[in-house]
Design an enzyme around this catalytic site. Structure first.
Site, mmCIF file in Angstrom:
data_model
loop_
_atom_site.group_PDB
_atom_site.id
_atom_site.type_symbol
_atom_site.label_atom_id
_atom_site.label_comp_id
_atom_site.label_asym_id
_atom_site.label_seq_id
_atom_site.Cartn_x
_atom_site.Cartn_y
_atom_site.Cartn_z
ATOM 1 N N HIS A 129 -5.072 -23.031 -8.297
ATOM 2 C CA HIS A 129 -5.267 -21.785 -9.060
ATOM 3 C C HIS A 129 -6.117 -20.822 -8.229
ATOM 4 C CE1 HIS A 129 -4.908 -19.421 -12.632
ATOM 5 N NE2 HIS A 129 -6.148 -19.580 -13.065
ATOM 6 N N HIS A 157 -6.686 -23.621 -21.308
ATOM 7 C CA HIS A 157 -7.772 -23.533 -20.335
ATOM 8 C C HIS A 157 -8.740 -24.691 -20.508
ATOM 9 C CE1 HIS A 157 -5.986 -19.581 -20.326
ATOM 10 N NE2 HIS A 157 -6.473 -19.429 -19.110
ATOM 11 N N HIS A 212 -10.386 -17.711 -7.880
ATOM 12 C CA HIS A 212 -9.807 -16.993 -9.017
ATOM 13 C C HIS A 212 -9.658 -15.503 -8.758
ATOM 14 C CE1 HIS A 212 -8.863 -16.113 -13.275
ATOM 15 N NE2 HIS A 212 -8.506 -17.377 -13.308
ATOM 16 N N ASP A 257 -5.941 -24.454 -17.152
ATOM 17 C CA ASP A 257 -6.374 -23.611 -16.034
ATOM 18 C C ASP A 257 -7.899 -23.482 -15.962
ATOM 19 O OD1 ASP A 257 -3.655 -23.159 -15.931
ATOM 20 O OD2 ASP A 257 -3.819 -20.983 -15.906
ATOM 21 N N ASP A 258 -8.320 -23.010 -14.823
ATOM 22 C CA ASP A 258 -9.673 -22.484 -14.580
ATOM 23 C C ASP A 258 -10.750 -23.542 -14.412
ATOM 24 O OD1 ASP A 258 -8.415 -20.073 -14.815
ATOM 25 O OD2 ASP A 258 -9.559 -19.358 -16.530
HETATM 26 ZN ZN LIG Z 1 -7.213 -18.545 -14.507
#
Ligand SMILES: [Zn+2]
Length: 357
Positions: free
Chosen positions: A218, A309, A222, A167-168
């Site tokens: 995602h 992540h 955010h 993620d991210d």
């Molecule tokens: Zn995230």
């Protein structure tokens, strides 16, 4: 107030270390209204104050927030929950979360973002684009009916498989390392990306698609969607899909909620399958490869979805062990969409999935 304190701490730390803090405009979304975990995460910096990853982050790289995976918000109220056992396919359950981390667990780190390194994104190795079938693959498939060509390699649909998810990002210094390792083992992974980072790391994101990894949503910036109204939720999701499609030509088909946070409005407006996870490595909190490895190995089962992540070099370090070891144990590393396909499940919009078996 809490954030102000952290900012002061970060500033004091930066002065002590002789670091120049850069606060890009894109950090504007980072504020208390986003909930715990959203206020302080800054690009990874090693203890000596240098950026740990070899290529420095782009000068305009964002401050981004780690998931606060330990607290679930329902209608704005934090709820502690336990990890559900087994699959929850198709059931809009309470999300997986675990322990007690709070905003105070998020370390304040100083960012070093050299202004002259804006073009240091690691270029994607020139690899062949994922092709559906080669003559060799066709031959193998004809010998073993369980072998299916997918995203440039063969998958045995009768053998265990897991989905590693990151993620991210995008964040090329880490994402390219993860892809390098995965591809050595015919693995494909899923990247749940923040839309407003995509153009900064366009070469990396294109590589994901070319080499058969999954590009996934995602949100655009955010946002914790449980804090937004319906129109804003839809906009966060759509804008992210739009920018990924613009850069890669591929429109994501799955999404992950920032922080896993949701409420009834979220579940009526995302309009994509919602992929959460059943193994949370907490890599963002520990930034420790050994702990990330331990969180996966020994616990993993067929059909698991593993949360990590893309922002930390320790997560790429962990991949260098996790991926070969899972392969040695007989697990095939597949994207989330492949996992669903090979398990014979169709993913439905606004439904939550923690694992797919
Ligand atoms: Zn995230």
């Amino acid at each position: 107030m809490k954030r102000q304190m952290k900012c002061l701490k970060a500033l004091a730390l930066s002065l002590a270390l002789g670091i120049t803090l850069a606060f890009p405009a894109s950090a504007a979304w980072q504020n208390e209204s986003l909930g715990p975990g959203a206020a302080q995460w800054i690009e990874e910096v090693s203890p000596d104050g240098t950026v740990a990853s070899q290529p420095a982050p782009d000068a305009d790289s964002h401050f981004t927030a780690p998931e606060d995976h330990s607290t679930t918000y329902i209608d704005g109220q934090p709820v502690s929950l336990t990890t559900p056992e087994g699959t929850s396919l198709g059931v809009p359950e309470i999300p997986v979360t675990g322990t007690e981390a709070t905003e105070s667990d998020t370390p304040a780190a100083a960012e070093t973002a050299p202004a002259e390194t804006a073009q240091t994104e690691t270029q994607a190795p020139q690899q062949e684009a994922a092709q559906p079938e080669t003559a060799q693959e066709t031959s193998q498939a004809s010998e073993n009916p369980n072998l299916v060509a997918s995203n440039g390699r063969m998958v045995d649909i009768t053998k265990p498989m897991v989905a590693l998810t990151y993620d991210d990002g995008p964040y090329a210094p880490v994402g390219n390392r993860i892809m390098d390792i995965a591809e050595q083992y015919n693995g494909r992974v899923t990247f749940f990306m923040v839309g407003d980072r995509v153009k900064t790391y366009a070469a990396e994101v294109k590589r994901m698609v070319q080499n058969g990894h999954e590009v996934a949503n995602h949100t655009y910036s955010h946002k914790y969607l449980n804090k937004l109204d319906a129109a804003s939720i839809r906009s966060q999701v759509e804008q992210c899909n739009n920018v990924i499609q613009e850069v890669t030509g591929v429109r994501p088909t799955i999404m992950r909620l920032p922080g896993g946070n949701k409420n009834a409005t979220v579940l009526q407006n995302v309009n994509m399958p919602i992929i959460l996870w059943n193994i949370d490595t907490r890599d963002w909190a520990t930034k420790n490869a050994a702990k990330t490895i331990d969180a996966v190995l020994g616990k993993v089962k067929d059909g698991d979805i593993i949360l990590m992540h893309e922002l930390y070099s320790s997560t790429a370090d962990a991949a260098a062990t996790i991926i070969p070891e899972l392969s040695a144990q007989g697990y095939q590393l597949v994207t989330v969409s492949e996992l669903a396909k090979f398990k014979g499940k169709s993913l439905a919009a606004n439904q939550i999935y923690y694992s797919i078996r």
